[in-house]
Write an enzyme that holds these catalytic residues in place. Structure first.
Site, short mmCIF file in Angstrom:
data_model
loop_
_atom_site.label_atom_id
_atom_site.label_comp_id
_atom_site.label_asym_id
_atom_site.label_seq_id
_atom_site.Cartn_x
_atom_site.Cartn_y
_atom_site.Cartn_z
N GLU A 124 13.97 -130.90 52.57
CA GLU A 124 13.75 -129.89 53.61
C GLU A 124 12.30 -129.39 53.64
O GLU A 124 12.04 -128.23 53.92
CB GLU A 124 14.73 -128.72 53.48
CG GLU A 124 16.16 -129.11 53.83
CD GLU A 124 17.06 -127.93 54.15
OE1 GLU A 124 16.53 -126.87 54.51
OE2 GLU A 124 18.29 -128.09 54.05
N HIS A 179 17.69 -122.45 47.67
CA HIS A 179 18.16 -123.21 46.51
C HIS A 179 17.23 -122.94 45.34
O HIS A 179 16.05 -122.61 45.54
CB HIS A 179 18.15 -124.72 46.78
CG HIS A 179 19.25 -125.21 47.66
ND1 HIS A 179 20.13 -126.19 47.29
CD2 HIS A 179 19.61 -124.85 48.92
CE1 HIS A 179 20.98 -126.43 48.26
NE2 HIS A 179 20.69 -125.62 49.27
#
Length: 468
Positions: free
Chosen positions: A54, A330
């Site tokens: 990402e 995350h």
């Protein structure tokens, strides 16, 4: 010779992080990803191979590279799909070869609000030369599997993620058969011991580093049924980080906080959460797999080495120094591999394992085939509906054009022409999806089905041979 390849390394530090760098969507993207670069550069011990997911824009990649180039002078930003795959590999050593392999099954264009199909998810692969010997090659595979939007087994994209796990498994197995150190890392969007996880560890020689060290760690979030059946007590946030390897949905991650805490944080307050707080939602979605079995090159008599796991940790838990937010939604997973230089030809034969001889239970292959069949039926129904919708919209368009002839007023003619244009546009898009995209996906399903059936046949033969 390049000074980075003048000696064979005896240890290797690996880091994997989902950066949450969605352009226009992820909050405070530029500030966070720049700080991610700072923290990678300041990490101790310093990482030598980094895989990012990402990291969608070249701008963010360049920002991270600018902060880490003294530590990781080699890097690759991978291009894929319409908007890019978001995958990055950084390395202390030269990248000799690289390629991006898109997954054959990869979401649906109709789900544009999810974006998996548009980013062209796949596997970023880098062949890294760590030293002068033939054995000093690492093949790194960085990926981001299709996101789950419902809990298994009700997830309509379960078939996609299973097929993607199967594909990366083949790539990693091939690298292991070439005698190289294999490192698979990324956001796999799966929980430990799920179907995708079992496929990876069975059909390739790689192993999940966290479960090597913590075999009794959680297999899901504490609130999940699969974890409740284990009867373990509610973990706190610190336990989830240090023992369960939870990288996602942690109570310590500011992007998972409730509205009240988020509002205080937005006002500039450095809100603190105690690590002893109950953590029912945290789970492990980010992984490092590796295989570094002993090899012996009989061509030139070169003795090679075996890589083993030293440690694995959850990292990048710090927050932005001025914004006080977590650097991503995350946390990272990190591991240290060390080299055993005492490998000899005699113990090579006793410790080597052929991954082609390992199989899942027959009922697991039946489960995969049932998933394929279920999804195949769904897509065939979707194709009929979309092509039927195209036919309806085409007839509606013709009806509107005919209606113009008897239109009593110009504004009525305008409305009919507008409706006919919109109707035909929508119909053509649905027709293309049904006729082209679904057809392509059904063919990819057939290939996946054949591979599973072929493997199942070999598993049956292997079981029969063992019983005879």
């Amino acid at each position: 010779m390049d000074n980075h390849t003048s000696a064979s390394p005896l240890s290797l530090r690996v880091l994997s992080l989902n950066c949450w760098g969605l352009k226009y969507i992820s909050k405070l993207r530029n500030e966070r990803l720049t700080e991610i670069g700072n923290q990678i550069a300041a990490a101790e011990p310093p990482p030598e191979i980094v895989g990012l997911q990402e990291c969608w824009t070249k701008q963010d990649y360049d920002a991270i590279r600018d902060k880490t180039k003294h530590l990781l002078p080699y890097g690759k930003f991978y291009y894929s799909g319409i908007f890019g795959g978001g995958l990055v590999i950084l390395s202390k050593w030269p990248i000799e070869e690289s390629n991006m392999t898109q997954y054959p099954l990869n979401g649906r264009p109709a789900a544009f609000y999810r974006g998996d199909w548009f980013v062209g998810k796949g596997v970023a692969h880098a062949k890294i030369r760590m030293g002068p010997k033939k054995s000093d090659i690492a093949e790194v595979f960085c990926t981001h599997l299709h996101a789950p939007y419902e809990a298994e087994p009700f997830d309509s994209y379960l078939c996609h993620r299973t097929a993607q796990a199967w594909e990366i498994t083949k790539l990693m197995r091939g690298a292991a058969e070439r005698g190289h150190l294999v490192i698979g890392l990324g956001d796999f969007n799966m929980i430990p011991l799920s179907l995708a996880h079992r496929i990876i560890e069975t059909h390739s020689p790689v192993r999940d580093v966290w479960r090597i060290l913590y075999p009794d760690s959680s297999v899901g979030a504490a609130r999940d049924k699969v974890e409740q059946l284990r009867g373990v007590p509610m973990p706190n946030a610190q336990f989830n980080l240090t023992q369960n390897g939870a990288t996602c949905d942690s109570a310590l991650n500011t992007w998972r906080w409730n509205k009240a805490h988020s509002q205080r944080l937005a006002k500039g307050e450095n809100v603190q959460i105690e690590p002893t707080v109950d953590d029912p939602n945290a789970k492990r979605l980010d992984y490092i797999f590796f295989s570094g079995g002993p090899q012996y090159d009989v061509t030139n008599g070169e003795q090679t080495t075996e890589w083993t796991l030293k440690d694995a940790t959850v990292g990048m838990t710090m927050r932005h120094p001025t914004l006080y937010c977590s650097l991503s939604d995350h946390f990272s997973v990190e591991a240290t591999l060390v080299r055993d230089i005492g490998v000899t030809p005699s113990n090579v034969q006793s410790s080597s394992t052929d991954p082609s001889e390992r199989y899942l239970p027959i009922e697991t292959y039946d489960e995969i085939l049932a998933t394929i069949k279920k999804y195949d039926l769904r897509e065939r129904t979707q194709r009929r509906l979309r092509l039927g919708h195209f036919g309806f919209q085409l007839l509606f368009t013709i009806g509107c054009l005919i209606g113009v002839w008897w239109s009593p007023e110009n504004y009525v003619s305008f409305i009919l022409m507008l409706l006919s244009s919109l109707s035909l546009s929508v119909g053509v898009i649905d027709g293309l999806m049904g006729g082209l995209f679904v057809g392509s996906e059904l063919r990819a399903l057939k290939e996946f089905q054949w591979e599973v059936e072929n493997t199942r046949t070999r598993a049956l033969a292997n079981n029969s041979a063992k019983q005879s």
